[in-house]
Design an enzyme around this catalytic site. Sequence first.
Site, PDB file in Angstrom:
ATOM      1  N   ARG A 147       0.923  -1.122  -0.025  1.00 47.98           N
ATOM      2  CA  ARG A 147       0.241   0.035   0.113  1.00 47.98           C
ATOM      3  C   ARG A 147       0.872   1.196   0.042  1.00 47.98           C
ATOM      4  O   ARG A 147       1.631   1.286   0.662  1.00 47.98           O
ATOM      5  CB  ARG A 147      -0.760   0.021   1.283  1.00 47.98           C
ATOM      6  CG  ARG A 147      -1.851   1.150   1.268  1.00 47.98           C
ATOM      7  CD  ARG A 147      -2.658   1.043   2.768  1.00 47.98           C
ATOM      8  NE  ARG A 147      -2.028   1.873   3.720  1.00 47.98           N
ATOM      9  CZ  ARG A 147      -2.460   2.117   4.715  1.00 47.98           C
ATOM     10  NH1 ARG A 147      -3.767   1.908   5.152  1.00 47.98           N
ATOM     11  NH2 ARG A 147      -1.991   3.069   5.773  1.00 47.98           N
ATOM     12  N   TYR A 159      -3.317  11.170   5.520  1.00 48.43           N
ATOM     13  CA  TYR A 159      -3.533   9.967   6.094  1.00 48.43           C
ATOM     14  C   TYR A 159      -2.386   9.025   6.049  1.00 48.43           C
ATOM     15  O   TYR A 159      -2.035   8.882   4.968  1.00 48.43           O
ATOM     16  CB  TYR A 159      -4.973   9.243   5.910  1.00 48.43           C
ATOM     17  CG  TYR A 159      -4.888   7.868   6.268  1.00 48.43           C
ATOM     18  CD1 TYR A 159      -4.921   7.298   7.564  1.00 48.43           C
ATOM     19  CD2 TYR A 159      -4.306   6.640   5.144  1.00 48.43           C
ATOM     20  CE1 TYR A 159      -4.946   5.927   8.039  1.00 48.43           C
ATOM     21  CE2 TYR A 159      -4.531   5.555   5.507  1.00 48.43           C
ATOM     22  CZ  TYR A 159      -4.776   5.065   6.950  1.00 48.43           C
ATOM     23  OH  TYR A 159      -4.720   3.733   7.236  1.00 48.43           O
ATOM     24  N   ASP A 212      -5.117   3.737   0.316  1.00 50.40           N
ATOM     25  CA  ASP A 212      -6.322   3.930   1.074  1.00 50.40           C
ATOM     26  C   ASP A 212      -6.554   5.542   1.064  1.00 50.40           C
ATOM     27  O   ASP A 212      -5.768   6.422   1.462  1.00 50.40           O
ATOM     28  CB  ASP A 212      -5.976   3.692   2.440  1.00 50.40           C
ATOM     29  CG  ASP A 212      -7.000   3.820   3.373  1.00 50.40           C
ATOM     30  OD1 ASP A 212      -8.045   4.084   3.183  1.00 50.40           O
ATOM     31  OD2 ASP A 212      -6.754   2.926   4.820  1.00 50.40           O
ATOM     32  N   HIS A 214      -9.217   6.602   2.990  1.00 54.34           N
ATOM     33  CA  HIS A 214      -9.512   6.930   4.193  1.00 54.34           C
ATOM     34  C   HIS A 214     -10.605   7.794   4.252  1.00 54.34           C
ATOM     35  O   HIS A 214     -11.049   8.733   4.886  1.00 54.34           O
ATOM     36  CB  HIS A 214      -8.425   7.518   4.971  1.00 54.34           C
ATOM     37  CG  HIS A 214      -8.355   6.892   6.395  1.00 54.34           C
ATOM     38  ND1 HIS A 214      -8.570   7.224   7.679  1.00 54.34           N
ATOM     39  CD2 HIS A 214      -8.031   5.614   6.537  1.00 54.34           C
ATOM     40  CE1 HIS A 214      -8.353   6.824   8.380  1.00 54.34           C
ATOM     41  NE2 HIS A 214      -8.283   5.377   8.328  1.00 54.34           N
ATOM     42  N   GLU A 238      -8.788   1.892  -1.422  1.00 53.31           N
ATOM     43  CA  GLU A 238      -9.793   1.314  -0.027  1.00 53.31           C
ATOM     44  C   GLU A 238     -10.287   2.592   0.300  1.00 53.31           C
ATOM     45  O   GLU A 238      -9.731   3.720   0.238  1.00 53.31           O
ATOM     46  CB  GLU A 238      -8.715   0.958   0.827  1.00 53.31           C
ATOM     47  CG  GLU A 238      -9.381   0.677   2.079  1.00 53.31           C
ATOM     48  CD  GLU A 238      -8.191   0.179   3.202  1.00 53.31           C
ATOM     49  OE1 GLU A 238      -7.198  -0.145   2.853  1.00 53.31           O
ATOM     50  OE2 GLU A 238      -8.586   0.433   4.587  1.00 53.31           O
ATOM     51  N   GLU A 264     -13.648  -1.610   7.018  1.00 47.97           N
ATOM     52  CA  GLU A 264     -13.031  -1.889   8.196  1.00 47.97           C
ATOM     53  C   GLU A 264     -13.835  -1.355   9.341  1.00 47.97           C
ATOM     54  O   GLU A 264     -13.432  -1.640  10.502  1.00 47.97           O
ATOM     55  CB  GLU A 264     -11.503  -1.286   8.070  1.00 47.97           C
ATOM     56  CG  GLU A 264     -11.504   0.601   8.045  1.00 47.97           C
ATOM     57  CD  GLU A 264     -10.347   0.699   7.849  1.00 47.97           C
ATOM     58  OE1 GLU A 264      -9.448   0.452   7.239  1.00 47.97           O
ATOM     59  OE2 GLU A 264      -9.770   2.053   8.703  1.00 47.97           O
ATOM     60  N   ARG A 285     -13.274  -5.476   4.029  1.00 43.33           N
ATOM     61  CA  ARG A 285     -12.069  -5.337   5.068  1.00 43.33           C
ATOM     62  C   ARG A 285     -12.207  -5.323   6.462  1.00 43.33           C
ATOM     63  O   ARG A 285     -11.634  -5.103   7.082  1.00 43.33           O
ATOM     64  CB  ARG A 285     -11.396  -3.799   4.554  1.00 43.33           C
ATOM     65  CG  ARG A 285     -11.290  -3.613   3.225  1.00 43.33           C
ATOM     66  CD  ARG A 285      -9.831  -3.062   3.007  1.00 43.33           C
ATOM     67  NE  ARG A 285      -9.150  -2.370   4.264  1.00 43.33           N
ATOM     68  CZ  ARG A 285      -8.275  -2.750   4.903  1.00 43.33           C
ATOM     69  NH1 ARG A 285      -7.515  -3.955   4.644  1.00 43.33           N
ATOM     70  NH2 ARG A 285      -7.875  -2.074   5.793  1.00 43.33           N
ATOM     71  N   HIS A 314      -8.820  -5.978   7.806  1.00 37.75           N
ATOM     72  CA  HIS A 314      -8.157  -5.017   8.252  1.00 37.75           C
ATOM     73  C   HIS A 314      -6.916  -5.375   9.257  1.00 37.75           C
ATOM     74  O   HIS A 314      -7.299  -6.427   9.957  1.00 37.75           O
ATOM     75  CB  HIS A 314      -9.054  -4.225   9.013  1.00 37.75           C
ATOM     76  CG  HIS A 314      -8.626  -2.772   9.682  1.00 37.75           C
ATOM     77  ND1 HIS A 314      -9.220  -2.091  10.464  1.00 37.75           N
ATOM     78  CD2 HIS A 314      -7.813  -1.906   9.388  1.00 37.75           C
ATOM     79  CE1 HIS A 314      -8.626  -0.991  10.824  1.00 37.75           C
ATOM     80  NE2 HIS A 314      -7.667  -0.728  10.217  1.00 37.75           N
ATOM     81  N   GLU A 341      -3.908  -7.203   5.225  1.00 40.99           N
ATOM     82  CA  GLU A 341      -3.152  -6.101   5.636  1.00 40.99           C
ATOM     83  C   GLU A 341      -1.979  -6.554   6.443  1.00 40.99           C
ATOM     84  O   GLU A 341      -2.447  -6.897   7.590  1.00 40.99           O
ATOM     85  CB  GLU A 341      -3.968  -4.856   5.975  1.00 40.99           C
ATOM     86  CG  GLU A 341      -3.185  -3.781   6.420  1.00 40.99           C
ATOM     87  CD  GLU A 341      -4.110  -2.504   6.779  1.00 40.99           C
ATOM     88  OE1 GLU A 341      -5.024  -2.635   7.462  1.00 40.99           O
ATOM     89  OE2 GLU A 341      -3.501  -1.364   6.846  1.00 40.99           O
ATOM     90  N   TRP A 405     -11.603  12.105   8.751  1.00 43.68           N
ATOM     91  CA  TRP A 405     -10.020  11.719   8.877  1.00 43.68           C
ATOM     92  C   TRP A 405     -10.019  10.499   8.298  1.00 43.68           C
ATOM     93  O   TRP A 405      -9.352   9.759   7.590  1.00 43.68           O
ATOM     94  CB  TRP A 405      -9.601  11.915  10.516  1.00 43.68           C
ATOM     95  CG  TRP A 405      -8.275  11.359  10.322  1.00 43.68           C
ATOM     96  CD1 TRP A 405      -7.170  12.134  10.029  1.00 43.68           C
ATOM     97  CD2 TRP A 405      -7.457  10.141  10.620  1.00 43.68           C
ATOM     98  NE1 TRP A 405      -5.875  11.364  10.057  1.00 43.68           N
ATOM     99  CE2 TRP A 405      -6.096  10.038  10.531  1.00 43.68           C
ATOM    100  CE3 TRP A 405      -8.318   8.906  11.373  1.00 43.68           C
ATOM    101  CZ2 TRP A 405      -5.375   9.137  10.853  1.00 43.68           C
ATOM    102  CZ3 TRP A 405      -7.374   7.996  11.566  1.00 43.68           C
ATOM    103  CH2 TRP A 405      -6.106   7.899  11.246  1.00 43.68           C
TER     104      TRP A 405
HETATM  105  C1  CS2 Z   1      -6.759   1.999   8.371  1.00 43.52           C
HETATM  106  C2  CS2 Z   1      -6.463   2.032   9.733  1.00 43.52           C
HETATM  107  O1  CS2 Z   1      -5.203   0.375   8.215  1.00 43.52           O
HETATM  108  C3  CS2 Z   1      -6.193   0.943   7.683  1.00 43.52           C
HETATM  109  O2  CS2 Z   1      -6.154   0.598   6.405  1.00 43.52           O
HETATM  110  O3  CS2 Z   1      -7.743   2.732   7.761  1.00 43.52           O
HETATM  111  O4  CS2 Z   1      -5.054   2.697   9.799  1.00 43.52           O
HETATM  112  C4  CS2 Z   1      -7.438   3.082  10.661  1.00 43.52           C
HETATM  113  O5  CS2 Z   1      -7.034   4.548  10.596  1.00 43.52           O
HETATM  114  C5  CS2 Z   1      -7.348   2.564  11.911  1.00 43.52           C
HETATM  115  O6  CS2 Z   1      -7.454   1.274  12.325  1.00 43.52           O
HETATM  116  C6  CS2 Z   1      -7.848   3.511  12.903  1.00 43.52           C
HETATM  117  O7  CS2 Z   1      -8.105   3.034  14.241  1.00 43.52           O
HETATM  118 MG    MG Z   2      -8.035   1.765   6.038  1.00 42.35          MG
END
Ligand code: CS2
Ligand code: MG
Length: 405
Positions: A147, A159, A212, A214, A238, A264, A285, A314, A341, A405
């Site tokens: 990623r 992010y 990602d 996000h 993602e 996730e 995820r 996740h 992941e 976020w």
């Molecule tokens: C995420 C996470 O790993 C990922 O793909 O989106 O880092 C996520 O931000 C955290 O698990 C939040 O606690």
């Molecule tokens: Mg993520």
Amino acid sequence: MKITDIKVFVCCPGRNFVTVKISTADGTYGIGDATLNGREMAVVTYLEEHITPCLIGKDAHQIEDIWNYLYKGAYWQNGAVSIAAIAAIDMALWDIKGKLANMPVYQLLGGKSRKGITVYGHANGESIEEVLQNLGTMIKDGYKAVRLQCTIPKTKGTYGTMEGKKNYYELQGNRPLPPEQEWSTSKYMNFIPELFKQAREKFGYDIALCHDVHSRLTPIEAARLCKLLEPYNLLFIEDAVTTENPEGYKVIREHTDTPLATGEKFNAIWDAKEMIQNQWIDYVRTAVTHGGGLTPLKKLADFASLYHVRMAPHGAPDLSPICLMAHMHFNLWAPNFGVQEFIGFGTPELNEVFLYDIALKEGLLYMEDKPGWGVDFNEEAAKKYPYKRSYLPVSRLEDGTLWNW
Ligand code: CS2
Ligand code: MG
């Protein structure tokens, strides 16, 4: 086999983790992960005050009934806090069942569907050059999928990255209040295609790449980004948009063939149902911890398989090694497993508290066959790392508007 004791532990060996330990009359115990990043103590209270008194004396073998008792029986179904709590109980019970059967949990699911677990690692950086350098190292280390996240020029990170060569994972325990980050959709959209263009120019198309978002784009913006990325053949994008409106994924789908992953933050199979049935996504995820445990996750996997949707759990560092090990078993079994992941092997502090054995060979994770999940929790070591209040960052647009976020 009667449940005789349930304990809840919260510790911070680098970041906060909530762990549940269930003991049975013959001395067997099982463990589960109940970590909900930034809201840990709400789950601890939910477990201690509302769950554990109801389970003492119940038969640890009746996992399906206990799951429904905690889910339907609470009347207030769903919700991240309650689902993380139920998940940890469910995981601990599967651990016990595996130990009593003297089998790894994947055997109880129907056995292995593959020899090892393909993972994607993270290559982050403050510039394209830095991301590509990290990607090169990971390719040398044998990763088959990576990623890419990069700081957007003229911003203080985004992010996956933060100013000063940090990623946000390092912030836990260090800040009493949520850190704030700026977000600019236009700067992001103008930059990300270049990151993938240069990655493909330098490393070709053998390595699988993903990214990602996000959940920071609107559906039509996400559709445009996915179209711009089509020449670089991504494994998936993602969380292109938030999932409250599943139709957002329909909009994206209508415009692009870049594969889509999300989930996730799903708590239940119902959160994923519409997107799966309509084939608006390609990967789900959901983690065992945030999806309510193995009991609902295996249903989700079977349901997704009817629609050619694959599982890509996740694997952020805010899921404890108990969840990672649960994913090892789940992924070994799930016929429609896609990719896991994986952010690498934990710090010495983490590995003092959680004892588990995994090895990465040519991009695949392997584990030893042990009864249950094959992971243990060192209560004494955990005492050395007390809980520290901590938050995830928040994002604001350049004009100050609060953003995802
Ligand atoms: C995420 C996470 O790993 C990922 O793909 O989106 O880092 C996520 O931000 C955290 O698990 C939040 O606690
Ligand atoms: Mg993520």
